[in-house]
Design a protein around this motif. Structure first.
Motif, PDB file in Angstrom:
ATOM      1  N   TYR A 156       0.949  -1.299   0.054  1.00  0.00           N
ATOM      2  CA  TYR A 156      -0.050   0.140  -0.175  1.00  0.00           C
ATOM      3  C   TYR A 156       0.831   1.274  -0.006  1.00  0.00           C
ATOM      4  CZ  TYR A 156      -3.250   3.729   1.574  1.00  0.00           C
ATOM      5  OH  TYR A 156      -4.001   4.753   1.766  1.00  0.00           O
ATOM      6  N   HIS A 157       0.601   2.337  -0.987  1.00  0.00           N
ATOM      7  CA  HIS A 157       1.313   3.537  -1.179  1.00  0.00           C
ATOM      8  C   HIS A 157       0.094   4.604  -1.104  1.00  0.00           C
ATOM      9  CE1 HIS A 157       5.204   1.508  -1.891  1.00  0.00           C
ATOM     10  NE2 HIS A 157       4.568   0.928  -2.535  1.00  0.00           N
ATOM     11  N   PRO A 158       0.216   5.273  -0.162  1.00  0.00           N
ATOM     12  CA  PRO A 158      -1.093   6.237   0.103  1.00  0.00           C
ATOM     13  C   PRO A 158      -0.779   7.555  -0.847  1.00  0.00           C
ATOM     14  CG  PRO A 158       0.541   6.679   1.787  1.00  0.00           C
ATOM     15  CD  PRO A 158       0.918   5.357   1.166  1.00  0.00           C
ATOM     16  N   ASP A 159      -1.815   7.823  -1.481  1.00  0.00           N
ATOM     17  CA  ASP A 159      -1.789   8.965  -2.256  1.00  0.00           C
ATOM     18  C   ASP A 159      -2.021  10.218  -1.803  1.00  0.00           C
ATOM     19  OD1 ASP A 159      -2.082  10.793  -4.611  1.00  0.00           O
ATOM     20  OD2 ASP A 159      -3.559   9.921  -5.621  1.00  0.00           O
ATOM     21  N   TRP A 160      -1.113  10.971  -1.292  1.00  0.00           N
ATOM     22  CA  TRP A 160      -0.998  12.332  -0.442  1.00  0.00           C
ATOM     23  C   TRP A 160      -2.062  13.460  -1.241  1.00  0.00           C
ATOM     24  CZ3 TRP A 160       0.174  10.635   3.987  1.00  0.00           C
ATOM     25  CH2 TRP A 160       1.175   9.633   4.103  1.00  0.00           C
ATOM     26  N   GLN A 161      -1.959  13.379  -2.328  1.00  0.00           N
ATOM     27  CA  GLN A 161      -2.784  14.485  -3.012  1.00  0.00           C
ATOM     28  C   GLN A 161      -4.334  14.149  -2.683  1.00  0.00           C
ATOM     29  OE1 GLN A 161      -1.736  14.742  -7.105  1.00  0.00           O
ATOM     30  NE2 GLN A 161       0.241  15.659  -6.849  1.00  0.00           N
ATOM     31  N   LYS A 162      -4.585  12.934  -2.624  1.00  0.00           N
ATOM     32  CA  LYS A 162      -6.072  12.745  -2.418  1.00  0.00           C
ATOM     33  C   LYS A 162      -6.517  12.831  -0.902  1.00  0.00           C
ATOM     34  CE  LYS A 162      -6.904  10.160  -6.799  1.00  0.00           C
ATOM     35  NZ  LYS A 162      -7.521   8.739  -7.215  1.00  0.00           N
ATOM     36  N   THR A 163      -5.440  12.273  -0.333  1.00  0.00           N
ATOM     37  CA  THR A 163      -6.081  12.010   1.274  1.00  0.00           C
ATOM     38  C   THR A 163      -5.733  13.350   1.903  1.00  0.00           C
ATOM     39  OG1 THR A 163      -3.611  11.395   1.513  1.00  0.00           O
ATOM     40  CG2 THR A 163      -5.219   9.646   1.312  1.00  0.00           C
ATOM     41  N   THR A 172      -3.149  16.624   3.481  1.00  0.00           N
ATOM     42  CA  THR A 172      -2.018  16.728   4.431  1.00  0.00           C
ATOM     43  C   THR A 172      -2.400  17.009   5.997  1.00  0.00           C
ATOM     44  OG1 THR A 172      -1.696  18.916   4.146  1.00  0.00           O
ATOM     45  CG2 THR A 172      -0.436  17.606   2.560  1.00  0.00           C
ATOM     46  N   ARG A 228      -2.583  12.153   7.298  1.00  0.00           N
ATOM     47  CA  ARG A 228      -1.125  11.779   7.344  1.00  0.00           C
ATOM     48  C   ARG A 228      -0.538  10.710   8.278  1.00  0.00           C
ATOM     49  NH1 ARG A 228       3.009  14.074   4.866  1.00  0.00           N
ATOM     50  NH2 ARG A 228       5.236  13.431   5.769  1.00  0.00           N
ATOM     51  N   GLY A 264      -2.074   7.440   6.682  1.00  0.00           N
ATOM     52  CA  GLY A 264      -1.338   7.021   5.534  1.00  0.00           C
ATOM     53  C   GLY A 264       0.196   6.281   6.184  1.00  0.00           C
ATOM     54  N   ASN A 297       1.357   2.648   5.395  1.00  0.00           N
ATOM     55  CA  ASN A 297       2.332   2.640   4.246  1.00  0.00           C
ATOM     56  C   ASN A 297       3.333   1.578   4.051  1.00  0.00           C
ATOM     57  OD1 ASN A 297       3.808   4.063   2.137  1.00  0.00           O
ATOM     58  ND2 ASN A 297       5.291   4.757   3.774  1.00  0.00           N
TER      59      ASN A 297
END
Length: 381
Positions: free
Chosen positions: A81-88, A90, A95, A98, A102
């Protein structure tokens, strides 16, 4: 030094001819329409909804013409699993969530559906008629245009019935998604590489009676094709005791042990062969008469005769369609010790369903070849 190994090129044996107008055309003029399937989220379906989903599939299969093949292919591949920081976002909670998950491993699921129109002769061929065993493949032209149009209309009706159910969503795959582009690998190339993502190059495929290998991955295949291997009663769902309580039930599908509950890289293939139902029922009538005439010599013949008579009465009274079915679990690993563990895990999961686990080694190359998207008609009878 002369090479004496029995090796051949993939191009000379490849059973597919072209991808046109969203359909896969095989070298035997079989037409396949491909879909990506979106299924309900696990642990969220009730027993009544499972019954409704099953009834929807049965209703959709009835609209398919004779000598059609339904091939449902579920991919379960381990990923991180790699979180999409743009969607989740900051924020602190997003964070922290994620970072907590991660790079954690999980089993990613993708589902595809292939509807193939073939002929009566192709559905009766045995494993020695596979394209793997023939030196020359002579393409034939599709002469009956009406047959193709009726099949495409049936495919649209099939997709409409499932989409209207509200539980399953079908999306038609385009030519680029099937055959691939210069930057993206198509679903056919991904299957031949046993990789759900993009592949830079194809690897060698070694097929023998002892083992089958795709690159460094060795395959392990278990089949469910005989009614004797199934339990006495088969239901659409069952109670999952681990997440159930005295006041609430957690329901899972009957084949859930072969899905997300099987923690290894594997593909679960489901085949439904729609032949001429009237011919199948006449064959059962003849078999019932033979069993009845031999019932005095064996009690087992009398019991089989009763079961066939019960099936025929239900089929004629409720207007059921007689079909053939086959299911197999194709797992793989590049580690020999892990492959032994996977073989035991698949066998134990089949046993937990009440089925007889059968580890298939002889027909593994043939079944792998028939699992190529668009080549379901090459399945041995």
């Amino acid at each position: 030094m002369r090479n004496v190994m029995k090796a051949t090129t993939l191009e000379s044996r490849f059973p597919l001819l072209a991808v046109e107008h969203g359909c896969i055309i095989s070298k035997d003029a079989d037409i396949t329409a491909a879909f990506e399937v979106e299924l309900p989220e696990v642990y969220t379906v009730t027993a009544e909804e499972y019954e409704g989903i099953h009834a929807t599939w049965c209703k959709a299969i009835k609209v398919l013409p004779d000598y059609s093949v339904l091939h449902k292919q579920d991919w379960y591949v381990k990923e991180e699993y790699h979180p999409d920081w743009q969607k989740t976002g900051t924020g602190f909670l997003a964070r922290s969530n994620g970072m907590h998950f991660n790079e954690r491993p999980f089993l990613n699921h993708r589902c595809y559906l292939f509807l193939t129109k073939t002929t009566r002769e192709r559905m009766r061929r045995q494993s020695n008629w596979s394209t793997l065993c023939r030196g020359h493949i002579i393409p034939k032209e599709i002469r009956d245009r009406e047959t193709v149009l009726r099949f495409m209309e049936a495919v649209e009706q099939f997709a409409r019935i499932l989409n209207d159910s509200g539980h399953i969503r079908l999306r038609r795959l385009s030519d680029d998604e099937l055959a691939g582009t210069e930057k993206e690998t198509g679903i056919v190339g991904r299957y031949l590489a046993l990789s759900p993502g993009n592949t830079d190059c194809l690897e060698d495929i070694a097929m023998s009676a002892e083992e089958m290998r795709v690159g460094s991955n060795r395959l392990c295949l278990h089949t469910l094709s005989d009614t004797e291997d199934l339990p006495a009663a088969v239901e659409t769902d069952y109670r999952y005791e681990r997440l159930s309580t005295d006041r609430s039930d957690c329901r899972l599908s009957f084949a859930a042990p072969l899905g997300l509950l099987l923690s290894c890289n594997h593909i679960y293939n489901q085949y439904v062969f729609v032949g001429n139902s009237d011919e199948e029922l006449r064959r059962f009538e003849k078999s019932a008469r033979n069993m009845q005439s031999l019932s005095r010599y064996s009690r087992q013949n009398a019991i089989n005769c009763e079961w066939i008579e019960e099936y025929l009465n239900e089929a004629h009274s409720q207007g059921l369609k007689s079909v053939r079915a086959h299911f197999n679990v194709m797992a793989w690993s590049d580690d020999g010790e892990e492959l032994k563990r996977i073989r035991n895990d698949v066998g134990s999961q089949l046993a937990s369903m009440g089925c007889v686990p059968r580890h298939n080694t002889t027909d593994c190359p043939t079944l792998f070849w028939a699992g190529i998207p668009g080549n379901a008609a090459d399945f041995p009878a």
